[in-house]
Design a protein around this motif. Structure first.
Motif, PDB file in Angstrom:
ATOM      1  N   LYS A  42       0.842  -1.187   0.000  1.00  0.00           N
ATOM      2  CA  LYS A  42       0.000   0.000   0.000  1.00  0.00           C
ATOM      3  C   LYS A  42       0.883   1.245   0.000  1.00  0.00           C
ATOM      4  N   PRO A  43       0.361   2.365  -0.442  1.00  0.00           N
ATOM      5  CA  PRO A  43       1.165   3.597  -0.404  1.00  0.00           C
ATOM      6  C   PRO A  43       1.682   3.910   0.997  1.00  0.00           C
ATOM      7  N   GLU A  44       0.917   3.561   2.012  1.00  0.00           N
ATOM      8  CA  GLU A  44       1.352   3.828   3.387  1.00  0.00           C
ATOM      9  C   GLU A  44       2.487   2.924   3.850  1.00  0.00           C
ATOM     10  N   ASP A  45       2.870   1.960   3.036  1.00  0.00           N
ATOM     11  CA  ASP A  45       4.048   1.140   3.337  1.00  0.00           C
ATOM     12  C   ASP A  45       5.327   1.823   2.872  1.00  0.00           C
ATOM     13  N   THR A  46       5.207   2.942   2.171  1.00  0.00           N
ATOM     14  CA  THR A  46       6.382   3.680   1.722  1.00  0.00           C
ATOM     15  C   THR A  46       7.210   4.126   2.916  1.00  0.00           C
ATOM     16  N   ALA A  47       8.493   3.730   2.909  1.00  0.00           N
ATOM     17  CA  ALA A  47       9.356   4.001   4.054  1.00  0.00           C
ATOM     18  C   ALA A  47      10.765   3.502   3.745  1.00  0.00           C
ATOM     19  N   VAL A  48      11.684   3.899   4.594  1.00  0.00           N
ATOM     20  CA  VAL A  48      12.999   3.250   4.624  1.00  0.00           C
ATOM     21  C   VAL A  48      12.880   2.084   5.591  1.00  0.00           C
ATOM     22  N   TYR A  49      13.275   0.907   5.141  1.00  0.00           N
ATOM     23  CA  TYR A  49      13.186  -0.307   5.947  1.00  0.00           C
ATOM     24  C   TYR A  49      14.578  -0.671   6.465  1.00  0.00           C
ATOM     25  N   TYR A  50      14.639  -0.870   7.782  1.00  0.00           N
ATOM     26  CA  TYR A  50      15.901  -1.181   8.436  1.00  0.00           C
ATOM     27  C   TYR A  50      15.881  -2.599   9.001  1.00  0.00           C
ATOM     28  N   CYS A  51      16.984  -3.269   8.854  1.00  0.00           N
ATOM     29  CA  CYS A  51      17.240  -4.560   9.485  1.00  0.00           C
ATOM     30  C   CYS A  51      17.945  -4.261  10.810  1.00  0.00           C
ATOM     31  N   VAL A  52      17.476  -4.878  11.888  1.00  0.00           N
ATOM     32  CA  VAL A  52      18.008  -4.544  13.208  1.00  0.00           C
ATOM     33  C   VAL A  52      18.309  -5.806  13.994  1.00  0.00           C
ATOM     34  N   ARG A  53      19.470  -5.844  14.604  1.00  0.00           N
ATOM     35  CA  ARG A  53      19.802  -6.954  15.499  1.00  0.00           C
ATOM     36  C   ARG A  53      19.180  -6.685  16.852  1.00  0.00           C
ATOM     37  N   GLY A  54      18.513  -7.695  17.384  1.00  0.00           N
ATOM     38  CA  GLY A  54      17.873  -7.534  18.676  1.00  0.00           C
ATOM     39  C   GLY A  54      18.872  -7.510  19.812  1.00  0.00           C
ATOM     40  N   ILE A  55      18.448  -6.888  20.912  1.00  0.00           N
ATOM     41  CA  ILE A  55      19.256  -6.878  22.120  1.00  0.00           C
ATOM     42  C   ILE A  55      18.309  -6.958  23.304  1.00  0.00           C
ATOM     43  N   GLY A  56      18.655  -7.822  24.262  1.00  0.00           N
ATOM     44  CA  GLY A  56      17.801  -7.956  25.426  1.00  0.00           C
ATOM     45  C   GLY A  56      16.402  -8.420  25.047  1.00  0.00           C
ATOM     46  N   ALA A  57      15.458  -8.056  25.881  1.00  0.00           N
ATOM     47  CA  ALA A  57      14.071  -8.457  25.662  1.00  0.00           C
ATOM     48  C   ALA A  57      13.341  -7.357  24.901  1.00  0.00           C
ATOM     49  N   GLY A  58      13.359  -7.453  23.598  1.00  0.00           N
ATOM     50  CA  GLY A  58      12.626  -6.495  22.788  1.00  0.00           C
ATOM     51  C   GLY A  58      13.376  -5.242  22.395  1.00  0.00           C
TER      52      GLY A  58
END
Length: 118
Positions: free
Chosen positions: A87-103
């Protein structure tokens, strides 16, 4: 050092699909929870999805549930995000992130732009 390199973004029409990839290096990928987080133009960060280190637990934001699928290949040190029915509202920069701790969020990739427009 930790490196997360996203790819697969681009311009797609509404209703289309894209598959994002995130190549990880510099750490033991299979030991970490991984996330996708996005930032739309002029807006704050929005968590999209989480996957446990072994792929056993997966969570999605309500805004993408049923349309996006997160997965990982620990043998290839790669995280994926299959995005359907965009959808148009999905337009964004998408980041991959390594988790740390609980959440929590630790190391971030540089991001990949996804633009949904006709």
């Amino acid at each position: 050092q930790v490196q997360l390199v996203e790819s697969g973004g681009g311009l797609v029409q509404p209703g289309g699909s894209l598959r994002l990839s995130c190549a990880a290096s510099g750490f033991t990928f299979s030991s970490y929870r991984m996330s996708w987080v996005r930032q739309a133009p002029g807006k704050g960060l929005e968590w999209v999805s989480d996957i446990a280190n072994d792929g056993g637990r997966i969570y999605y934001a309500d805004s993408v549930k049923g349309r996006f699928t997160i997965s990982r290949d620990n043998a290839k040190n790669t995280l994926y995000l299959q995005m359907n029915s965009l959808k148009p509202e999905d337009t964004a920069v998408y980041y991959c992130v390594r988790g740390i701790g609980a959440g929590g969020f630790g190391s971030w990739g540089q991001g990949t732009q996804v633009t949904v427009s006709s």
